[in-house]
Design an enzyme around this catalytic site. Structure first.
Site, mmCIF file in Angstrom:
data_model
loop_
_atom_site.group_PDB
_atom_site.id
_atom_site.type_symbol
_atom_site.label_atom_id
_atom_site.label_comp_id
_atom_site.label_asym_id
_atom_site.label_seq_id
_atom_site.Cartn_x
_atom_site.Cartn_y
_atom_site.Cartn_z
ATOM 1 N N GLY A 30 -8.214 -56.483 -14.405
ATOM 2 C CA GLY A 30 -8.076 -57.869 -13.956
ATOM 3 C C GLY A 30 -9.128 -58.274 -12.952
ATOM 4 N N GLY A 35 -18.709 -60.166 -16.420
ATOM 5 C CA GLY A 35 -18.841 -58.860 -17.084
ATOM 6 C C GLY A 35 -17.711 -58.668 -18.096
ATOM 7 C CG HIS A 36 -13.761 -58.222 -16.718
ATOM 8 N ND1 HIS A 36 -13.801 -58.610 -15.406
ATOM 9 C CD2 HIS A 36 -13.437 -56.910 -16.698
ATOM 10 C CE1 HIS A 36 -13.515 -57.587 -14.624
ATOM 11 N NE2 HIS A 36 -13.295 -56.534 -15.374
ATOM 12 C CD GLN A 60 -8.513 -46.549 -13.087
ATOM 13 O OE1 GLN A 60 -7.979 -46.539 -14.200
ATOM 14 N NE2 GLN A 60 -9.669 -47.160 -12.881
ATOM 15 C CD GLN A 153 -14.119 -46.808 -17.162
ATOM 16 O OE1 GLN A 153 -13.360 -46.611 -16.235
ATOM 17 N NE2 GLN A 153 -14.425 -48.022 -17.561
ATOM 18 C CB SER A 186 -13.784 -57.888 -8.766
ATOM 19 O OG SER A 186 -13.596 -56.521 -8.898
ATOM 20 N NE ARG A 187 -15.151 -51.767 -6.193
ATOM 21 C CZ ARG A 187 -14.737 -50.620 -5.705
ATOM 22 N NH1 ARG A 187 -15.230 -50.154 -4.587
ATOM 23 N NH2 ARG A 187 -13.831 -49.914 -6.328
HETATM 24 P P1 AMP Z 1 -12.486 -53.003 -14.585
HETATM 25 O O1 AMP Z 1 -11.601 -54.209 -14.678
HETATM 26 O O2 AMP Z 1 -13.343 -52.971 -13.369
HETATM 27 O O3 AMP Z 1 -11.727 -51.723 -14.844
HETATM 28 O O4 AMP Z 1 -13.515 -53.136 -15.776
HETATM 29 C C1 AMP Z 1 -13.085 -53.343 -17.094
HETATM 30 C C2 AMP Z 1 -14.254 -53.200 -18.022
HETATM 31 O O5 AMP Z 1 -15.267 -54.159 -17.687
HETATM 32 C C3 AMP Z 1 -14.930 -51.818 -17.921
HETATM 33 O O6 AMP Z 1 -15.224 -51.383 -19.238
HETATM 34 C C4 AMP Z 1 -16.179 -52.115 -17.135
HETATM 35 O O7 AMP Z 1 -17.247 -51.228 -17.416
HETATM 36 C C5 AMP Z 1 -16.515 -53.523 -17.606
HETATM 37 N N1 AMP Z 1 -17.396 -54.218 -16.659
HETATM 38 C C6 AMP Z 1 -17.191 -54.406 -15.321
HETATM 39 N N2 AMP Z 1 -18.242 -55.054 -14.772
HETATM 40 C C7 AMP Z 1 -19.137 -55.264 -15.774
HETATM 41 C C8 AMP Z 1 -20.429 -55.881 -15.840
HETATM 42 N N3 AMP Z 1 -21.019 -56.423 -14.777
HETATM 43 N N4 AMP Z 1 -21.045 -55.917 -17.049
HETATM 44 C C9 AMP Z 1 -20.466 -55.385 -18.146
HETATM 45 N N5 AMP Z 1 -19.241 -54.788 -18.148
HETATM 46 C C10 AMP Z 1 -18.589 -54.733 -16.982
#
Ligand code: AMP
Length: 279
Positions: A30, A35-36, A60, A153, A186-187
């Protein structure tokens, strides 16, 4: 968009669709950003139905403090997913995923977790693999989409998917960056203008290594970058590793094109950032 909080209901719904349609799956925690969105767009281009999950997975995180601090914005996330025409959202409570005393599984990760995130965040990838296995069994997608931003990952998910022999095709999606090159996360929202300026050094370092990898040695390039970080008191370099993309082990000599990855983690004002490039 159909929203499910319970796996039993999601499963019944997906079972009706599965016969005739391909399912693409995008697991997230979330606090969604561009990116998402890139992952969902990619999922749409490969599949008839896109399922996104939002679950902040406690297994995790190495500390419950970190887990509590993780940003949560479900109603905003739902609006965004509606706007980009995601078909299904699964956003369970913890009790729908884990029983009360359940522990993370122990996967054989074949050393893929030995360095970088795996070294600095103990048991992180066992927790990731545990939840991804459960989500894969539940959604049983044809394709699942993960960001290259979290390269370690991505490689670990590919490895456990092969072990599980589920037939799910794992798709890596290129990192989405802002105009300065900083990988979107998100950070980043927690950084002020000056900190965002300083944070550019991460991507600049990666580009510098890619530009010079045919001219300089691994050791020399690492030393140069480490020195640059030491000159910046606000930025704390956690690791800089140049690895073989296939086994994620550090290398002393560059490999052939597209086999090298440089991975970096640094923090600025307590905000931890990671990035990588492949060349
Ligand atoms: P998270 O919600 O942080 O667990 O991320 C969910 C998915 O989004 C993971 O597969 C991440 O690698 C991907 N993700 C996060 N940030 C980016 C980004 N800037 N570009 C592409 N994929 C991203």
């Amino acid at each position: 968009m159909r929203i499910f909080k319970f796996k039993s209901e999601l499963q019944v719904y997906l079972n009706q669709l599965r016969e005739i349609q391909t399912i693409g799956f995008v697991p997230t925690m979330g606090s969604l950003h561009q990116g998402h969105v890139a992952l969902i767009d990619s999922a749409k281009s490969y599949s008839d139905i896109v399922v996104c999950s939002i679950f902040v997975n406690p297994k995790q995180f190495d500390s419950s403090q970190d887990f509590d601090k993780y940003p949560r914005s479900l109603s905003q996330d739902i609006s965004l997913l509606n706007n980009i025409n995601c078909d299904i959202l699964y956003c369970p409570d913890e009790s729908d995923i884990y029983s009360s005393s359940e522990r993370a599984d122990e996967f054989d990760l074949n050393g893929l977790d030995r360095y970088m995130e795996g070294k600095y965040r103990k048991n992180h990838f066992q927790g990731v693999a545990t939840v991804v296995k459960k989500l894969f069994q539940l959604v049983a997608p044809h394709f699942a989409f993960f960001g290259e931003k979290d390269l370690q990952q991505l490689q670990i998910i590919k490895h456990i998917t092969r072990q599980l022999d589920s037939g799910i095709k794992i798709m890596g999606v290129p990192t989405v960056r802002d105009d300065s090159g900083l990988a979107i996360s998100s950070r980043n929202k927690r950084l002020n203008a000056l900190e965002l300026e300083k944070a550019k050094l991460l991507y600049q370092s990666l580009l510098y290594i890619r530009k010079n990898f045919t001219k300089k040695t691994v050791i020399l390039l690492k030393e140069e970058i480490e020195l640059n970080f030491r000159k910046q008191s606000e930025l704390k370099l956690e690791y800089l590793e140049i690895v073989d993309i296939q086994n994620l082990q550090p290398i002393d000599i560059f490999l052939e094109k597209d086999r090298n990855a440089v991975c970096i983690a640094a923090s600025i004002s307590g905000v931890r950032l990671i990035d990588n490039i492949i060349f």
